[in-house]
Design a protein around this motif. Structure first.
Motif, mmCIF file in Angstrom:
data_model
loop_
_atom_site.group_PDB
_atom_site.id
_atom_site.type_symbol
_atom_site.label_atom_id
_atom_site.label_comp_id
_atom_site.label_asym_id
_atom_site.label_seq_id
_atom_site.Cartn_x
_atom_site.Cartn_y
_atom_site.Cartn_z
ATOM 1 N N UNK A 41 0.859 -1.186 0.000
ATOM 2 C CA UNK A 41 0.000 0.000 0.000
ATOM 3 C C UNK A 41 0.894 1.234 0.000
ATOM 4 N N UNK A 42 0.419 2.241 -0.656
ATOM 5 C CA UNK A 42 1.182 3.478 -0.801
ATOM 6 C C UNK A 42 0.336 4.654 -0.347
ATOM 7 N N UNK A 43 0.844 5.453 0.565
ATOM 8 C CA UNK A 43 0.247 6.740 0.901
ATOM 9 C C UNK A 43 0.962 7.741 0.007
ATOM 10 N N UNK A 44 0.175 8.446 -0.797
ATOM 11 C CA UNK A 44 0.734 9.296 -1.847
ATOM 12 C C UNK A 44 0.714 10.773 -1.480
ATOM 13 N N UNK A 45 1.592 11.507 -2.122
ATOM 14 C CA UNK A 45 1.601 12.955 -1.944
ATOM 15 C C UNK A 45 0.312 13.522 -2.543
ATOM 16 N N UNK A 46 -0.231 14.573 -1.934
ATOM 17 C CA UNK A 46 -1.504 15.141 -2.414
ATOM 18 C C UNK A 46 -1.472 15.473 -3.905
ATOM 19 N N UNK A 47 -2.550 15.111 -4.585
ATOM 20 C CA UNK A 47 -2.715 15.439 -5.995
ATOM 21 C C UNK A 47 -1.956 14.550 -6.967
#
Length: 111
Positions: A7-13
């Motif tokens: 799972x990846x938490x991504x930078x906004x946008x």
């Protein structure tokens, strides 16, 4: 069968472009290298408002997983290819690895 869920938490946008690069560039390279991708995409829920994505892969054994990852992620195909477009959009990641029946892994695959 060994099932790996990343799972990846991504930078906004960045979610849409992350998923596009993953599907159009990274997954074909992984599969060409013999790594079986079960699925990847965007999370349906933004946990705590964060954009997130996932990658599910299958391996015959833990040793195969280790060997294939070392070979792929050490290759010029990855380092000079989509690596920067993927890594630059990730805030954090988490991986779990499970031992599951083969049919369970492939039941998750989208065709």
């Amino acid at each position: 069968m060994i099932l790996e869920i990343r799972t990846y938490r991504l930078k906004p946008g960045t979610r849409d472009e992350f998923v596009r690069v993953m599907r159009e560039e990274s997954v074909p390279l992984l599969e060409k290298a013999g790594i079986r991708v079960v699925d990847c995409g965007a999370s349906l829920v933004a946990e705590e408002g964060h954009e997130e994505a996932y990658l599910i892969r299958a391996f015959a054994s833990l040793r195969e997983r280790r060997d294939q990852e070392e070979e792929f992620y050490g290759s010029d195909v990855w380092r000079l290819g989509p690596r920067e477009a993927i890594v630059s959009r990730i805030d954090s990641s988490h991986t779990i690895v499970l031992d599951v029946p083969e049919e369970a892994a492939w039941a998750l695959r989208r065709e």
